[in-house]
Design an enzyme around this catalytic site. Sequence first.
Site, PDB file in Angstrom:
ATOM      1  N   SER A 144       0.851  -1.188   0.000  1.00 22.89           N
ATOM      2  CA  SER A 144       0.000   0.000   0.000  1.00 22.89           C
ATOM      3  C   SER A 144       0.885   1.235   0.000  1.00 22.89           C
ATOM      4  O   SER A 144       2.042   1.187   0.458  1.00 22.89           O
ATOM      5  CB  SER A 144      -0.890   0.007   1.258  1.00 22.89           C
ATOM      6  OG  SER A 144      -1.550   1.246   1.414  1.00 22.89           O
ATOM      7  N   TYR A 157      -2.911  -1.628  10.121  1.00 24.42           N
ATOM      8  CA  TYR A 157      -2.798  -1.836   8.672  1.00 24.42           C
ATOM      9  C   TYR A 157      -1.498  -1.233   8.140  1.00 24.42           C
ATOM     10  O   TYR A 157      -0.762  -1.886   7.395  1.00 24.42           O
ATOM     11  CB  TYR A 157      -4.003  -1.198   7.978  1.00 24.42           C
ATOM     12  CG  TYR A 157      -4.047  -1.392   6.484  1.00 24.42           C
ATOM     13  CD1 TYR A 157      -4.588  -2.553   5.931  1.00 24.42           C
ATOM     14  CD2 TYR A 157      -3.557  -0.408   5.620  1.00 24.42           C
ATOM     15  CE1 TYR A 157      -4.640  -2.726   4.557  1.00 24.42           C
ATOM     16  CE2 TYR A 157      -3.601  -0.576   4.248  1.00 24.42           C
ATOM     17  CZ  TYR A 157      -4.144  -1.739   3.720  1.00 24.42           C
ATOM     18  OH  TYR A 157      -4.180  -1.921   2.356  1.00 24.42           O
TER      19      TYR A 157
END
Length: 267
Positions: A144, A157
């Site tokens: 990400s 995350y």
Amino acid sequence: MTSSMSTVLLIGATSGLGEGFARRFHTLGKHLIVAGRRQDRLSALQQSLGSRVDARQLDITDFAALPGKVDELLKTFDIDTVFINAGIMKSPSFADASTQSNEDIIDEINTNLTAPIVLARLVVPYLIERAKAGKHANIVFTSSGLAYLPMGPYPVYCSAKAGIHAFCVALRQQLKPTGAQVNVIEIAPPYVDTTLDADFRDRLNAIMGGKAPKPMLFNEYMDATMRQLESGEASKLKEVATGSSQVRVNEWRGSLGKLLESMGIDA
């Protein structure tokens, strides 16, 4: 790059970016083995795509069953590309313990970090043997843009995805002495309009005073990413990023990446 991909094991293909990549690879004529937890979604995807698609139920956090299931896949199919895409996102507050449980944290880390690393342990030796035999061998991880620039609403995350980025860098270093051309590719999406954050998008926007960033349109992201995958040279392609993620990857490559290069390390 995609010319080196003929048979793709795509893990985490039942929704979002995983399903998007499955559909794009299928359009390119690839043989797909789509894997994920939800058999109903896998069956629906297989039926939708038609030929050249096999579906296998796979819970990547069932660590006891994982070795046997992965071994069966590697023996059944002539897989040249393992694409590890499964992921979940939560938005807890560490200032308020009631917003998460220990199990929530463990589940998010297991899905986003532990399982991909365990999967790499199971498939990399197979890919090395393929490469030494002169065959294509690729392993692809979805990280990400948050791996490079963490944001407070996603503490677990961000940490897990930063771990995926670090693992890709370290894995390339470990593979180099083997002499095997196993390509390690990190897909680093920006904020894309998927269901990943659907449960808390409105709350996040409220927290940020209505100034939450707008997500990149799904098809716009897929178009840009597939262009890079199709045109990139497999042995040179390391990160695939676009939008805000591309800025972050470029900053890392131009700073810490250069530092590693100065140490004689292929990152």
